[in-house]
Scaffold this active site. Structure first.
Site, PDB file in Angstrom:
ATOM      1  N   ASN A 268     -18.785   0.441   3.424  1.00  0.00           N
ATOM      2  CA  ASN A 268     -17.927   1.744   3.290  1.00  0.00           C
ATOM      3  C   ASN A 268     -18.242   2.293   2.105  1.00  0.00           C
ATOM      4  O   ASN A 268     -17.702   2.017   0.746  1.00  0.00           O
ATOM      5  CB  ASN A 268     -16.730   1.920   3.832  1.00  0.00           C
TER       6      ASN A 268
ATOM      7  N   LYS B 231     -17.568   5.327  -0.076  1.00  0.00           N
ATOM      8  CA  LYS B 231     -16.704   6.129   0.082  1.00  0.00           C
ATOM      9  C   LYS B 231     -17.429   7.577  -0.868  1.00  0.00           C
ATOM     10  O   LYS B 231     -18.202   7.788  -0.509  1.00  0.00           O
ATOM     11  CB  LYS B 231     -15.848   5.797  -0.960  1.00  0.00           C
TER      12      LYS B 231
ATOM     13  N   HIS C 287     -10.101   6.774   8.994  1.00  0.00           N
ATOM     14  CA  HIS C 287      -9.471   5.465   7.585  1.00  0.00           C
ATOM     15  C   HIS C 287      -8.682   6.316   7.025  1.00  0.00           C
ATOM     16  O   HIS C 287      -8.233   7.163   6.719  1.00  0.00           O
ATOM     17  CB  HIS C 287     -11.084   6.163   6.771  1.00  0.00           C
TER      18      HIS C 287
ATOM     19  N   GLU D  55      -7.689   6.658   4.051  1.00  0.00           N
ATOM     20  CA  GLU D  55      -7.665   7.806   2.946  1.00  0.00           C
ATOM     21  C   GLU D  55      -7.711   9.244   3.658  1.00  0.00           C
ATOM     22  O   GLU D  55      -7.804  10.064   3.020  1.00  0.00           O
ATOM     23  CB  GLU D  55      -9.476   7.517   2.278  1.00  0.00           C
TER      24      GLU D  55
ATOM     25  N   GLU E  46      -6.907  -1.749   8.758  1.00  0.00           N
ATOM     26  CA  GLU E  46      -7.327  -1.810   7.348  1.00  0.00           C
ATOM     27  C   GLU E  46      -5.903  -1.652   6.665  1.00  0.00           C
ATOM     28  O   GLU E  46      -5.549  -0.108   6.673  1.00  0.00           O
ATOM     29  CB  GLU E  46      -8.415  -0.764   6.762  1.00  0.00           C
TER      30      GLU E  46
ATOM     31  N   GLY F 157      -8.567  -0.841  -2.025  1.00  0.00           N
ATOM     32  CA  GLY F 157      -8.630  -0.679  -2.485  1.00  0.00           C
ATOM     33  C   GLY F 157      -7.488  -1.424  -4.244  1.00  0.00           C
ATOM     34  O   GLY F 157      -7.467  -0.785  -5.809  1.00  0.00           O
TER      35      GLY F 157
ATOM     36  N   SER G 124      -9.606  -4.731   0.313  1.00  0.00           N
ATOM     37  CA  SER G 124     -10.154  -5.590  -1.457  1.00  0.00           C
ATOM     38  C   SER G 124     -11.247  -7.002  -0.576  1.00  0.00           C
ATOM     39  O   SER G 124     -11.036  -8.572  -1.463  1.00  0.00           O
ATOM     40  CB  SER G 124      -8.862  -5.669  -1.871  1.00  0.00           C
TER      41      SER G 124
HETATM   42  P1  PGA Z   1     -11.661  -1.553  -0.497  1.00  0.00           P
HETATM   43  O1  PGA Z   1     -11.911  -0.617   0.782  1.00  0.00           O
HETATM   44  O2  PGA Z   1     -12.578  -2.835  -0.263  1.00  0.00           O
HETATM   45  O3  PGA Z   1     -12.538  -1.185  -1.756  1.00  0.00           O
HETATM   46  O4  PGA Z   1     -10.393  -2.076  -0.925  1.00  0.00           O
HETATM   47  C1  PGA Z   1     -12.400  -0.485   1.700  1.00  0.00           C
HETATM   48  C2  PGA Z   1     -12.324   0.351   2.677  1.00  0.00           C
HETATM   49  O5  PGA Z   1     -11.481   1.822   2.446  1.00  0.00           O
HETATM   50  O6  PGA Z   1     -12.986   0.312   3.657  1.00  0.00           O
END
Ligand code: PGA
Length: 254
Positions: A9, A11, A94, A96, A164, A170, A210
């Site tokens: 992803n 983003k 997601h 976010e 997640e 992140g 992460s």
């Molecule tokens: P990350 O994000 O690996 O940077 O923690 C994962 C995600 O949001 O899909």
């Protein structure tokens, strides 16, 4: 039979030329790795050039979002049929999007339904926030998210779920393999209440939050975890390749 999947992803990262560069850097090697679904999810504006670059390869393309209407006066939105031309998968719900853009369970379920209707495979994201995790409400939150997101969906063909935990995204603070395995097992058992044993058995559930080349093995060794949704580490060609390679080696089809 569940083929493992690693989805990157990206983003809101990479301009079109940066996306092209990243694809050129990693896709020739990525293409050679077998027994695993390899998915990249660049920003909308890079989907067209990236789809041209990976045409004829074993790499699958995913979008990061969609709107649930087919067409019309929805300024700035992208519809399922627009994506179905280019992509096989689409990330939906997601955290976010839920937290920064106010996506509710109802919107997420409309998006899942619209994606399936257009022949796209949704990667449905669910996961608890830190306060819920600390208060021991993980089970309650993920089962609620699951049932609201899948409300009214009778045939979730091609559905992939990504667990997640929001506190792990992140932050560099990944869940442990055991924690993720336990919650993913619980998610699988919850889907068994909604769908047949066959659908549940074949449903792929990924871990996300992460994930790096250093910790992927810990997740992939767990019996319930079928792969990963990778954010930050998917923007580094060598690291993403290592994550995919390790997954393919550890986890052949089961
Ligand atoms: P990350 O994000 O690996 O940077 O923690 C994962 C995600 O949001 O899909």
């Amino acid at each position: 039979m569940r083929i493992p999947m690693i989805a990157g992803n990206w983003k809101m990262n990479t301009t079109v030329s940066e996306a092209i560069k990243l694809v050129n850097e990693m896709c020739p090697e990525l293409d050679k790795i077998n027994n695993i679904d390899k998915v990249i999810c660049p920003p909308f504006i890079s989907l067209v050039p990236v789809s041209e670059l990976i045409k004829g390869s074993s790499i699958k393309l995913g979008a990061q979002n969609l709107y649930f209407e087919e067409k019309g006066a929805y300024t700035g939105e992208i519809s399922p049929p627009m994506l179905a031309d280019l992509c096989e998968l689409v990330i939906i719900g997601h955290s976010e999007r839920r937290h920064y853009f106010g996506e509710t369970g109802e919107m997420v379920s409309k998006k899942v339904l619209a994606a399936l209707g257009a022949g796209l495979k949704p990667i449905l994201c669910i996961g608890e926030r830190l306060d819920d995790y600390e208060a021991g409400r993980t089970e309650e939150v993920v089962t609620e998210q699951l049932s609201s997101s899948l409300a009214g969906i009778a045939h979730p063909d091609g559905l992939v779920i990504a667990y997640e935990p929001v506190w792990a995204i992140g932050t560099g603070r990944a869940a442990t393999g055991e924690q993720a395995n336990e919650t993913i097992g619980l998610i699988r058992r919850s889907t068994a209440k909604l769908y047949s044993d066959e659908i549940t058995r074949d449903l792929r559930i990924l871990y996300g939050g992460s994930v790096t080349a250093d910790n992927i093995a810990e997740f992939i060794q767990q019996p319930e975890i079928d792969g990963a949704l990778v954010g930050g580490a998917s923007l580094k060609a060598a690291e993403f390749l290592s994550i995919v390679r390790q997954t393919s080696e550890i986890r052949q089809v089961r």
